[in-house]
Motif scaffolding. Structure first.
Motif, PDB file in Angstrom:
ATOM      1  N   GLU A 283     -23.332  30.126  51.045  1.00 25.83           N
ATOM      2  CA  GLU A 283     -21.938  29.760  50.828  1.00 25.83           C
ATOM      3  C   GLU A 283     -21.828  28.357  50.205  1.00 25.83           C
ATOM      4  OE1 GLU A 283     -18.998  31.513  51.176  1.00 25.83           O
ATOM      5  OE2 GLU A 283     -18.182  29.688  50.287  1.00 25.83           O
ATOM      6  N   ASN A 373     -18.651  37.207  59.722  1.00 25.32           N
ATOM      7  CA  ASN A 373     -17.193  37.205  59.648  1.00 25.32           C
ATOM      8  C   ASN A 373     -16.648  38.624  59.819  1.00 25.32           C
ATOM      9  OD1 ASN A 373     -14.680  36.139  59.356  1.00 25.32           O
ATOM     10  ND2 ASN A 373     -14.917  35.530  57.225  1.00 25.32           N
ATOM     11  N   LEU A 440     -21.901  31.256  56.179  1.00 27.80           N
ATOM     12  CA  LEU A 440     -20.447  31.072  56.330  1.00 27.80           C
ATOM     13  C   LEU A 440     -20.039  29.608  56.573  1.00 27.80           C
ATOM     14  CD1 LEU A 440     -17.855  32.745  56.516  1.00 27.80           C
ATOM     15  CD2 LEU A 440     -18.293  33.072  58.925  1.00 27.80           C
TER      16      LEU A 440
HETATM   17  C1  GP9 Z   1     -15.715  34.988  53.883  1.00 27.53           C
HETATM   18  C2  GP9 Z   1     -16.634  34.175  53.052  1.00 27.53           C
HETATM   19  C3  GP9 Z   1     -15.863  33.169  52.251  1.00 27.53           C
HETATM   20  O1  GP9 Z   1     -16.339  35.882  54.716  1.00 27.53           O
HETATM   21  O2  GP9 Z   1     -17.506  34.949  52.309  1.00 27.53           O
HETATM   22  O3  GP9 Z   1     -15.301  33.650  51.097  1.00 27.53           O
HETATM   23  P1  GP9 Z   1     -14.828  32.629  49.942  1.00 27.53           P
HETATM   24  O4  GP9 Z   1     -13.619  31.901  50.451  1.00 27.53           O
HETATM   25  O5  GP9 Z   1     -15.960  31.694  49.659  1.00 27.53           O
HETATM   26  O6  GP9 Z   1     -14.512  33.500  48.760  1.00 27.53           O
END
Ligand code: GP9
Ligand code: MN
Length: 696
Positions: A283, A373, A440
């Motif tokens: 992320e 998530n 995340l």
């Molecule tokens: C949510 C994560 C975040 O589960 O993948 O998404 P983003 O805000 O980076 O598109």
């Protein structure tokens, strides 16, 4: 001053007078008496919506939120107000119909939330598989007493209407002009509520409504009714988009693939065949983190080590659109680009995709994704199935507690820890497997610095005092800035990756495995913070003057080019081999599937990207806004200008040719998704059978 005092006095006096009038003439009582059905409809539907939010979303922000109540009030007052256009005898049927619709929305969402911890979507309800899979389970374990409380709205309307009927109120004659006047007045009140509500909205609130994927957030801001209406529009839009132009799209698609040269084997072909694969979706990890350190401490020591020992693609970009994380996943897995409107994950999850998991499953792999998530974020529950994952381990498969939560959900360290336990079991059960672990914690706004662990981003300096003694002085530097907080957060994420690698090794899971790590997209940080990073003046604790000879301008081009993310392919035994090096040709997220496919021994014949070992320095990275990048040029299509990155002269033809290529690629990709062009067409199949029969 005196004037203001007088005005206030005058205002208070008139208010008092009006209130007295209202009291003496029993205006409120009369209004209530004459508008019972309308009031019951408005109050009960707003209570229902609020009750649903309170039952489902346990957060103080939600409990204190006034905005969704105003939003509900605006909507139902307008709906209720329009009821006055009808004759009194017909109004009950009108209010009851809407009350039933709105109550059904609450009940469906209430049940759906208990089962999925998310709100329902029209597009999902239309999937027959949903009913089949969930139907019995819902009846047995999901329906609760509170789901029926919402019925209070239609029941109250029926009871009150029954009593009114006895008093013959329905027979009251209302002339047309009276009805019109009442309608206008009531709808106007609704519009006032709507205006007040709109004033409370931030740009984030509006963009989230358009994207419609963070469902809990939308319900918390807009209330359930607006959420559902918006969801309906969002679900219908892709159907409208795909109504016209199929034939042309199919022709363009065929023409495009006629021009694509067949992939030829190269020295990387099949080198990883049969290996297990762990992909880490990093992320918001950017490449520039890897070259930074504070007071001698690297921001990402673990990523740096993996890059140092593995294959490091240092000029790698993730051209995401509004679908951010989900667009990264789409490109990575399918070698397609983001759609022009909406997002593939949310609007087009039921299309046919040749995803990495599907193609590896065809080779006998067990394929799975893991993410801490909610499964409905970015509609992954559906889309991961379309990509071909056999199983999606999501929030419900993890032990998420208040202590192990950072930002959006379970912390990366806890997530990896629990994922390894699952991997051990998977490894025992399956011969070959492919798994994607999605991080995340390193997600904007990077605010929970107390949870990231110690990583000072100040500037420490040892100074010598006049008496010869030395002391350490600290200058704030990046402390307190968003970019500084991002470094702390990324340092945490990096440390989680380090712990994961160690754990995997302890469990013997690295022996026949390759690890693929990618940053999903940049972190959208303020350019001003980069200027501070590169131009900090510790004497004044501010940014160097632009005229200062040491000043390094971080202009918009540098910012754009600085949005690159890491791609690393690593295995335990790669260090020192011929694979272990930095690969500098520009490359895009949609080039990964063909590149990895070549190494793992599978091919998506409809990939829009390239095997980087095939295209080498001739590659072009196309961005969804039409910008493109080669090893030599970065072209900005909005400004119609370019930045030359090498000494090589830039020709008009080259720009024109690449512009045409970029627009073609975006068109073909969009058409593939919108018109579902990878779906085996019935007529195509018939033709194959016919030809076979003819041949036989
Ligand atoms: C949510 C994560 C975040 O589960 O993948 O998404 P983003 O805000 O980076 O598109
Ligand atoms: Mn993301």
């Amino acid at each position: 001053m005196k004037n203001i005092k007088n005005s206030i006095n005058r205002f208070l006096k008139s208010l008092k007078k009006n209130l007295k009038k209202v009291k003496e003439e029993h205006l409120i009582r009369d209004y209530m008496k004459n508008n019972v059905l309308f009031l019951v409809f408005v109050i009960t539907t707003v209570v229902n919506s609020t009750m649903l939010r309170f039952f489902c979303i346990n957060s103080t922000d939600n409990y204190l939120a006034i905005a969704p109540i105003i939003a509900d009030l605006a909507l139902v007052t307008i709906i209720g107000g329009l009821g006055y256009l009808l004759k009194p005898k017909n109004r009950f049927a009108y209010y009851l119909t809407f009350s039933i619709i709105l109550t059904a929305i609450c009940i469906i969402n209430s049940i759906y939330y208990t089962y999925y911890t998310s709100f329902a979507s029209v597009s999902m309800l239309s999937l027959t598989q949903y009913v089949g899979d969930v139907g019995d389970a819902v009846v047995e374990q999901v329906i609760q007493f509170r789901d029926f409380l919402y019925l209070l709205s239609p029941i109250l309307l029926i009871v009150i209407n029954y009593r009114l009927k006895k008093k013959n109120i329905h027979k009251k004659i209302e002339v047309k002009s009276d009805r019109k006047r009442k309608t206008i007045k009531t709808v106007a009140v609704g519009v006032v509520f709507a205006i007040i509500f709109v004033l409370t909205l931030t740009p984030t609130d509006m963009s989230r409504l358009v994207k419609q994927w963070n469902r809990e957030y939308i319900v918390m801001k807009y209330g359930i009714y607006i959420y559902q209406a918006n969801d309906l529009v969002a679900s219908i839009q892709p159907k409208i988009n795909s109504l016209f132009g199929y034939d042309q799209a199919k022709k363009n698609f065929k023409d495009y693939f006629k021009t694509v040269e067949k992939h030829e084997d190269n020295e990387y072909t099949n080198i990883f065949e049969g290996k297990n694969v762990i992909t880490i979706h990093g992320e918001s990890l950017q490449t520039n983190l890897m070259s930074l350190e504070f007071n001698g401490q690297e921001v990402t020591p673990n990523l740096n080590k993996l890059a140092d020992e593995g294959m490091f693609f240092s000029n790698f970009y993730s051209p995401v659109s509004v679908g951010t994380s989900s667009d990264a996943e789409l490109m990575f897995n399918t070698s397609l680009l983001p759609t022009k409107s909406g997002t593939a994950f949310v609007s087009y999850s039921n299309r046919t995709y040749y995803g990495i998991p599907k193609l590896l499953a065809d080779k006998g792999y067990y394929t799975f994704s893991m993410h801490g998530n909610n499964a409905d974020f970015w509609n992954r529950r559906n889309m991961h199935e379309s990509l071909g994952y056999d199983r999606f381990y999501n929030k419900v498969d993890y032990n998420v507690t208040e202590e192990n939560t950072i930002g959006l959900g379970i912390s990366d360290k806890a997530f990896f820890e629990q994922s390894v336990n699952k991997l051990v079991k998977i490894n025992k059960k399956h011969d070959k497997w492919y798994g994607m672990l999605m991080m995340l914690s390193n997600h904007t706004p990077f605010a929970e610095t107390d949870k990231y662990g110690e990583f000072p981003v100040d500037m420490k300096e040892t100074v010598t005092n006049p008496d010869g003694s030395t002391e350490e002085v600290s200058h704030p530097y990046m402390e307190g800035t968003k970019l500084g907080n991002y470094f702390k957060s990324a340092h945490y994420a990096d440390s989680a990756i380090g712990e994961l690698i160690n754990r995997l090794d302890e469990e013997g899971l690295l022996d026949n495995t390759i690890i693929v790590i990618y940053g999903d997209h940049d972190a959208k940080l303020p350019r001003a913070d980069y200027n501070r990073l590169y131009n900090y003046d510790k004497e004044t604790d501010s940014i160097l003057d632009e005229k200062d000879p040491n000043y390094k301008e971080y202009d918009s081009y540098q910012y754009e080019l600085g949005r690159k993310v890491p791609l690393i392919i690593w295995s335990k035994d790669m260090k020192g081999t011929k694979l272990n090096k930095e690969y500098k040709n520009v490359m895009s997220m949609y080039d990964v599937e063909p590149t990895l496919g070549n190494m793992l021994g599978f091919e998506n014949e409809y990939a829009l990207g390239h095997d980087i070992f095939d295209i080498k320095d001739q590659n072009i990275v196309v961005f969804p806004n039409g910008n493109w990048l080669t090893n030599d040029i970065y072209y900005n299509s909005q400004k119609e200008e370019y930045l030359s990155l090498t000494e090589k002269p830039v020709t008009e033809e080259e720009i024109k040719k690449n512009n045409e290529y970029a627009s073609k690629l975006l068109d073909v990709s969009n058409d593939i998704i919108v018109f579902d062009l990878l779906k085996k067409d019935q007529t195509d199949e018939n033709r194959v059978i016919e030809n076979q029969e003819k041949g036989a």
